[in-house]
Scaffold this active site. Structure first.
Site, PDB file in Angstrom:
ATOM      1  N   ASN A  69      45.885  39.957  31.325  1.00 31.38           N
ATOM      2  CA  ASN A  69      45.250  39.282  32.452  1.00 31.38           C
ATOM      3  C   ASN A  69      44.289  40.288  33.081  1.00 31.38           C
ATOM      4  OD1 ASN A  69      44.548  37.989  34.794  1.00 31.38           O
ATOM      5  ND2 ASN A  69      46.573  38.127  35.755  1.00 31.38           N
ATOM      6  N   LYS A 129      42.089  39.864  35.323  1.00 33.06           N
ATOM      7  CA  LYS A 129      41.746  39.608  36.729  1.00 33.06           C
ATOM      8  C   LYS A 129      40.225  39.771  36.921  1.00 33.06           C
ATOM      9  CE  LYS A 129      46.396  40.929  37.921  1.00 33.06           C
ATOM     10  NZ  LYS A 129      47.323  41.509  38.884  1.00 33.06           N
ATOM     11  N   HIS A 140      48.990  31.825  39.166  1.00 34.91           N
ATOM     12  CA  HIS A 140      49.250  33.252  39.361  1.00 34.91           C
ATOM     13  C   HIS A 140      49.493  33.502  40.854  1.00 34.91           C
ATOM     14  CE1 HIS A 140      48.596  37.554  39.686  1.00 34.91           C
ATOM     15  NE2 HIS A 140      48.878  37.618  38.400  1.00 34.91           N
ATOM     16  N   GLU A 156      48.459  35.680  42.794  1.00 36.40           N
ATOM     17  CA  GLU A 156      47.241  35.967  43.577  1.00 36.40           C
ATOM     18  C   GLU A 156      46.519  34.673  43.938  1.00 36.40           C
ATOM     19  OE1 GLU A 156      45.694  38.866  40.830  1.00 36.40           O
ATOM     20  OE2 GLU A 156      47.331  40.200  41.383  1.00 36.40           O
ATOM     21  N   GLU A 181      56.743  36.665  37.367  1.00 36.76           N
ATOM     22  CA  GLU A 181      56.110  37.858  37.919  1.00 36.76           C
ATOM     23  C   GLU A 181      56.581  38.074  39.356  1.00 36.76           C
ATOM     24  OE1 GLU A 181      52.209  38.766  35.675  1.00 36.76           O
ATOM     25  OE2 GLU A 181      51.767  37.298  37.216  1.00 36.76           O
ATOM     26  N   GLY A 214      50.986  45.159  40.183  1.00 34.99           N
ATOM     27  CA  GLY A 214      49.991  46.148  40.577  1.00 34.99           C
ATOM     28  C   GLY A 214      50.536  47.254  41.459  1.00 34.99           C
ATOM     29  N   SER A 262      53.508  45.330  36.508  1.00 33.79           N
ATOM     30  CA  SER A 262      53.495  46.748  36.134  1.00 33.79           C
ATOM     31  C   SER A 262      54.102  47.025  34.757  1.00 33.79           C
ATOM     32  CB  SER A 262      54.181  47.597  37.204  1.00 33.79           C
ATOM     33  OG  SER A 262      53.499  47.467  38.444  1.00 33.79           O
TER      34      SER A 262
HETATM   35  P1  PGA Z   1      50.016  44.292  36.707  1.00 32.66           P
HETATM   36  O1  PGA Z   1      49.602  42.748  36.888  1.00 32.66           O
HETATM   37  O2  PGA Z   1      50.422  44.478  35.270  1.00 32.66           O
HETATM   38  O3  PGA Z   1      48.784  45.055  37.069  1.00 32.66           O
HETATM   39  O4  PGA Z   1      51.175  44.541  37.641  1.00 32.66           O
HETATM   40  C1  PGA Z   1      50.326  41.725  36.238  1.00 32.66           C
HETATM   41  C2  PGA Z   1      49.795  40.372  36.644  1.00 32.66           C
HETATM   42  O5  PGA Z   1      49.491  40.165  37.827  1.00 32.66           O
HETATM   43  O6  PGA Z   1      49.674  39.465  35.796  1.00 32.66           O
END
Ligand code: PGA
Length: 253
Positions: free
Chosen positions: A9, A11, A95, A97, A167, A173, A212
């Site tokens: 992903n 982003k 997601h 976000e 998640e 993140g 992460s």
């Molecule tokens: P990350 O993001 O691996 O940077 O924690 C995962 C995601 O939001 O899909």
């Protein structure tokens, strides 16, 4: 047996040139990864370029979002048939976000997933609790509600085509990965809910862990019985790191 699925992903990262450079480096690194599904989700503007660069490879293209509407006066939106037009086979929906920053609801996520399935695109439906919810012991309630709402109305016989991404928001993140035990507990709970919702089809559904994920923690996560893949943000931006994640089985051998 559920086939592992490792998804990048990206982003809000990478121009077309940067995305193509990634694919040029990445494909040779994963050319023998034939026992897993690999997916890359670039920004909308790079979908066409990445789709072309992936042609002839086993790596699938995904979008990070989609409209539930087929066409019309919806400024700023992109429809499912437009994603199909550039070769998308998967699309991330719901997601965290999008849920927290853009107000997406479970109902909206379910409508998007239904539109995707109708066009034979695999939805990757994201769920997960915030830190506040975990600390208030509400994790399982939150997951149950999100799953019920986000999967509402989806056809029972299409279960195997739907991917779930668990998640935990506090792990996205932040560098804080859920321990394999914490992740497995949530995944096992999700599996039970999927069995209730879809019957035997729930066993065929793949549940990714996200938050992460890195080359050095993916192997222990993937060793958990109900973790069937990973949705990877930060570490997927680097071709070497994401290829190591795709080859998670190597570290186990
Ligand atoms: P990350 O993001 O691996 O940077 O924690 C995962 C995601 O939001 O899909």
């Amino acid at each position: 047996m559920r086939r592992p699925i490792l998804a990048a992903n990206w982003k809000l990262h990478k121009t077309r040139a940067q995305a193509r450079a990634f694919v040029d480096s990445f494909l040779p690194l994963v050319k023998d990864a034939d026992s897993v599904d690999v997916v890359i989700a670039p920004v909308f503007t790079a979908l066409d370029a990445v789709g072309q660069a992936l042609e002839g490879s086993r790596v699938a293209l995904a979008a990070q979002n989609v409209s539930a509407e087929p066409s019309g006066a919806f400024t700023g939106e992109v429809a499912v048939n437009m994603l199909v037009d550039v070769g998308c086979r998967y699309t991330i929906v719901g997601h965290s976000e999008r849920r927290t920053l853009y107000g997406e609801t479970d109902d909206g996520v379910a409508a998007k997933a239904a539109a995707l399935l109708a066009a034979d695109v695999h939805p990757i439906v994201c769920v997960g609790e915030t830190l506040e919810e975990r600390e208030a012991n509400r994790t399982l309630d939150v997951l149950k509600t999100q799953l019920e709402g986000s999967l509402a109305g989806l056809p029972d016989d299409r279960a195997a085509e739907i991917v779930i991404a668990y998640e935990p928001v506090w792990a996205i993140g932040t560098g804080k990965t859920a321990t394999p035990e914490i992740a497995q507990e949530a995944h096992a709970f999700i599996r039970e809910r999927l069995r209730e919702r879809f019957g035997a089809g729930g066993d065929a559904m793949r549940i990714q862990y996200g938050g992460s994920v890195k080359p050095d923690n993916v192997t222990v996560l993937m060793a958990q019985p109900d973790i069937d893949g990973a949705l990877v943000g930060g570490a997927s931006l680097d071709p070497e790191a994401f290829s190591q994640i795709v080859h998670f089985e190597r570290a186990r051998a």
